[in-house]
Design a protein around this motif. Structure first.
Motif, PDB file in Angstrom:
ATOM      1  N   PRO A 218       0.872  -1.152   0.089  1.00 25.66           N
ATOM      2  CA  PRO A 218       0.069  -0.131   0.096  1.00 25.66           C
ATOM      3  C   PRO A 218       0.938   1.181   0.050  1.00 25.66           C
ATOM      4  CG  PRO A 218      -0.787  -1.589   1.595  1.00 25.66           C
ATOM      5  CD  PRO A 218       0.689  -2.113   1.134  1.00 25.66           C
ATOM      6  N   PRO A 219       0.517   2.233  -0.845  1.00 25.66           N
ATOM      7  CA  PRO A 219       1.216   3.448  -0.990  1.00 25.66           C
ATOM      8  C   PRO A 219       1.412   4.391   0.401  1.00 25.66           C
ATOM      9  CG  PRO A 219      -0.966   3.990  -2.015  1.00 25.66           C
ATOM     10  CD  PRO A 219      -0.690   2.391  -1.648  1.00 25.66           C
ATOM     11  N   SER A 220       2.236   4.896   0.932  1.00 26.16           N
ATOM     12  CA  SER A 220       2.676   5.508   2.046  1.00 26.16           C
ATOM     13  C   SER A 220       2.828   7.063   1.871  1.00 26.16           C
ATOM     14  CB  SER A 220       3.843   4.965   2.912  1.00 26.16           C
ATOM     15  OG  SER A 220       5.049   5.045   2.298  1.00 26.16           O
ATOM     16  N   PRO A 221       2.384   8.036   2.738  1.00 21.03           N
ATOM     17  CA  PRO A 221       2.829   9.363   2.472  1.00 21.03           C
ATOM     18  C   PRO A 221       4.224   9.682   2.241  1.00 21.03           C
ATOM     19  CG  PRO A 221       1.354   9.134   4.348  1.00 21.03           C
ATOM     20  CD  PRO A 221       1.680   7.823   3.798  1.00 21.03           C
ATOM     21  N   ARG A 222       5.201   8.636   3.120  1.00 19.85           N
ATOM     22  CA  ARG A 222       6.644   8.867   2.978  1.00 19.85           C
ATOM     23  C   ARG A 222       7.041   8.620   1.546  1.00 19.85           C
ATOM     24  NH1 ARG A 222      10.331   5.377   6.884  1.00 19.85           N
ATOM     25  NH2 ARG A 222       8.991   6.550   8.402  1.00 19.85           N
ATOM     26  N   HIS A 223       6.445   7.644   0.785  1.00 21.34           N
ATOM     27  CA  HIS A 223       6.895   7.389  -0.356  1.00 21.34           C
ATOM     28  C   HIS A 223       6.477   8.739  -1.410  1.00 21.34           C
ATOM     29  CE1 HIS A 223       7.722   5.129  -4.316  1.00 21.34           C
ATOM     30  NE2 HIS A 223       6.698   5.181  -4.669  1.00 21.34           N
ATOM     31  N   GLY A 224       5.515   9.290  -1.132  1.00 18.92           N
ATOM     32  CA  GLY A 224       5.049  10.613  -1.708  1.00 18.92           C
ATOM     33  C   GLY A 224       5.896  11.614  -1.584  1.00 18.92           C
ATOM     34  N   ARG A 225       6.425  11.638  -0.624  1.00 19.22           N
ATOM     35  CA  ARG A 225       7.522  12.814  -0.253  1.00 19.22           C
ATOM     36  C   ARG A 225       8.733  12.579  -0.792  1.00 19.22           C
ATOM     37  NH1 ARG A 225       5.462  12.343   5.084  1.00 19.22           N
ATOM     38  NH2 ARG A 225       7.198  11.118   5.682  1.00 19.22           N
ATOM     39  N   GLY A 226       9.054  11.305  -0.855  1.00 20.89           N
ATOM     40  CA  GLY A 226      10.478  11.069  -1.729  1.00 20.89           C
ATOM     41  C   GLY A 226      10.361  11.376  -3.089  1.00 20.89           C
ATOM     42  N   LEU A 227       8.919  11.116  -3.788  1.00 21.09           N
ATOM     43  CA  LEU A 227       9.136  11.305  -5.122  1.00 21.09           C
ATOM     44  C   LEU A 227       9.065  12.994  -5.360  1.00 21.09           C
ATOM     45  CD1 LEU A 227       6.106   8.831  -6.150  1.00 21.09           C
ATOM     46  CD2 LEU A 227       8.550   8.748  -6.733  1.00 21.09           C
ATOM     47  N   ILE A 228       8.352  13.589  -4.491  1.00 19.93           N
ATOM     48  CA  ILE A 228       8.723  15.226  -4.506  1.00 19.93           C
ATOM     49  C   ILE A 228       9.871  15.543  -4.501  1.00 19.93           C
ATOM     50  CG2 ILE A 228       7.673  17.511  -3.480  1.00 19.93           C
ATOM     51  CD1 ILE A 228       5.187  15.699  -2.768  1.00 19.93           C
ATOM     52  N   HIS A 229      10.684  15.190  -3.290  1.00 18.32           N
ATOM     53  CA  HIS A 229      11.966  15.639  -3.371  1.00 18.32           C
ATOM     54  C   HIS A 229      12.846  15.072  -4.574  1.00 18.32           C
ATOM     55  CE1 HIS A 229      15.702  16.205  -1.288  1.00 18.32           C
ATOM     56  NE2 HIS A 229      16.233  15.205  -1.628  1.00 18.32           N
ATOM     57  N   PHE A 230      12.500  14.046  -4.975  1.00 19.90           N
ATOM     58  CA  PHE A 230      13.371  13.757  -6.176  1.00 19.90           C
ATOM     59  C   PHE A 230      13.265  14.536  -7.436  1.00 19.90           C
ATOM     60  CE2 PHE A 230      13.410  11.227 -10.099  1.00 19.90           C
ATOM     61  CZ  PHE A 230      14.667  10.471 -10.031  1.00 19.90           C
ATOM     62  N   VAL A 231      11.976  15.301  -7.441  1.00 20.76           N
ATOM     63  CA  VAL A 231      11.606  16.074  -8.632  1.00 20.76           C
ATOM     64  C   VAL A 231      12.235  17.456  -8.183  1.00 20.76           C
ATOM     65  CG1 VAL A 231       9.790  17.525  -9.806  1.00 20.76           C
ATOM     66  CG2 VAL A 231       9.657  15.135  -9.452  1.00 20.76           C
ATOM     67  N   ARG A 232      12.137  18.001  -7.077  1.00 20.91           N
ATOM     68  CA  ARG A 232      12.622  19.281  -6.389  1.00 20.91           C
ATOM     69  C   ARG A 232      14.095  19.373  -6.836  1.00 20.91           C
ATOM     70  NH1 ARG A 232       9.578  22.954  -3.535  1.00 20.91           N
ATOM     71  NH2 ARG A 232      11.468  23.484  -2.405  1.00 20.91           N
ATOM     72  N   SER A 233      15.042  18.054  -6.445  1.00 22.92           N
ATOM     73  CA  SER A 233      16.313  18.113  -6.426  1.00 22.92           C
ATOM     74  C   SER A 233      16.868  17.947  -8.096  1.00 22.92           C
ATOM     75  CB  SER A 233      16.751  17.054  -5.590  1.00 22.92           C
ATOM     76  OG  SER A 233      16.406  15.767  -6.217  1.00 22.92           O
ATOM     77  N   ALA A 234      15.949  18.263  -9.155  1.00 18.40           N
ATOM     78  CA  ALA A 234      16.446  17.992 -10.329  1.00 18.40           C
ATOM     79  C   ALA A 234      17.315  19.240 -10.838  1.00 18.40           C
ATOM     80  CB  ALA A 234      15.298  17.740 -11.415  1.00 18.40           C
ATOM     81  N   HIS A 235      18.359  18.955 -11.476  1.00 13.40           N
ATOM     82  CA  HIS A 235      19.079  20.101 -12.070  1.00 13.40           C
ATOM     83  C   HIS A 235      18.462  20.264 -13.552  1.00 13.40           C
ATOM     84  CE1 HIS A 235      21.809  20.192  -8.604  1.00 13.40           C
ATOM     85  NE2 HIS A 235      21.983  18.718  -9.066  1.00 13.40           N
ATOM     86  N   GLU A 236      19.101  21.535 -14.358  1.00 12.60           N
ATOM     87  CA  GLU A 236      18.540  21.829 -15.513  1.00 12.60           C
ATOM     88  C   GLU A 236      19.154  20.767 -16.679  1.00 12.60           C
ATOM     89  OE1 GLU A 236      19.151  25.267 -18.960  1.00 12.60           O
ATOM     90  OE2 GLU A 236      20.235  25.299 -16.732  1.00 12.60           O
TER      91      GLU A 236
END
Length: 308
Positions: A218-236
């Motif tokens: 089952p999906p967890s909020p922690r997994h969602g936060r990890g995906l958001i962090h993964f996107v925010r840390s992207a470089h150009e």
């Protein structure tokens, strides 16, 4: 109605009832080999998808029945019918039709030869079975399939001149009279029952089973936060790629709709426009159904050399 047409219609009903007694679902056909009853929805202003739920006849193979009373009612509604069709893929026989077609000249022999080559190549033997001769010189072989396998219709996919009649299709029954002539049982097959389809042939004509997806926790909020962090840390240069990957993972785990806004905000933070971000997330939502799990882009662990 001319006397000959009336006689053909009477014989068609008789043959159809005989097939129904053997458990074969049938429908009346016109001399063109098409279902004799036209759709009751043909005059409606918008296209209607109905498989007979409306209770009226005229839904092609979906009307097929092995109930004698229903068969008589169908033919009574189509007194011009000169033949009958047998629905394939329906219980109890789950009929499969192998149509050895005529392309040009002696192509019936060519189609038969192609089928023999397939049998030799894939190591199966065609058992004696019901065989129907067509007016054009071709033949229909009747086989039965297992109830848990859906065989689709196909034309010359197996080999040139070989068509397959499966679920949603029908075979013109022996005794039918069409504009090109009569369909009749081949000598020697009058008392045969449809034989089981060889497994090797079934594997050729049935689509492969779609492998089940791995069970996801089952999906967890922690997994969602990890995906958001993964996107925010992207470089150009990796912003859109990371967003697409994260959105795919989110939708695969049932978090797509709930994370869409947060992923959009994270992508805008990296420099994408809101329109670009939403377009990428929408693409991920559309493609996730067929997407396979992938490694994160720019992952630190290299898998370029997996040889020992």
């Amino acid at each position: 109605m001319a006397t000959s047409d009336r006689r053909s219609a009477t014989l068609a009903l008789a043959h159809a009832l005989s097939a129904a007694e053997r458990g074969l679902p049938v429908i009346p056909l016109s001399a063109s080999k098409l279902p004799a009853l036209r759709s009751p929805h043909r005059h409606e202003p918008h296209p209607v998808v109905c498989h007979g739920e409306c209770g009226r006849p005229g839904h092609g193979v979906h009307d097929a029945s092995s109930d004698p009373a229903a068969v008589r009612a169908l033919f009574a509604a189509a007194p011009w019918a000169t033949g009958y069709g047998i629905a394939c893929g329906r219980p109890p026989h789950h009929l499969i039709g192998v149509d050895l077609d005529v392309l040009h000249g002696d192509a019936a022999t060519t189609a038969t030869t192609e089928l023999r080559h397939l049998a030799l190549q894939h190591l199966f033997t065609l058992p004696p079975t019901v065989t129907v001769l067509t007016p054009s010189g071709g033949r229909h072989l009747w086989l039965t399939g297992p109830p848990d396998v859906v065989v689709p219709n196909s034309a010359s996919r197996l080999a040139p001149g070989i068509d397959i009649r499966g679920a949603g299709g029908y075979l013109v029954g022996p005794g039918s009279v069409t504009a090109k002539g009569a369909y009749r049982l081949a000598p020697g097959s009058e008392h045969l029952d449809p034989a089981p389809c060889p497994r090797a042939l079934l594997d050729l004509i049935a689509p492969p089973t779609t492998p089940s997806r791995p069970h996801h926790t089952p999906p967890s909020p922690r997994h969602g936060r990890g995906l958001i962090h993964f996107v925010r840390s992207a470089h150009e240069g990796q912003r859109n790629t990371r967003l697409f990957w994260a959105a795919c993972r989110a939708y695969e785990n049932g978090l797509g709709d709930s994370l869409a806004e947060a992923l959009t905000t994270a992508a805008v933070h990296t420099g994408l426009t809101e329109h670009e971000a939403r377009t990428t997330i929408l693409s991920a939502a559309r493609l996730t159904r067929n997407a396979q799990p992938a490694d994160p882009p720019n992952a630190t662990a290299s898998r370029s050399d997996t040889r020992p």
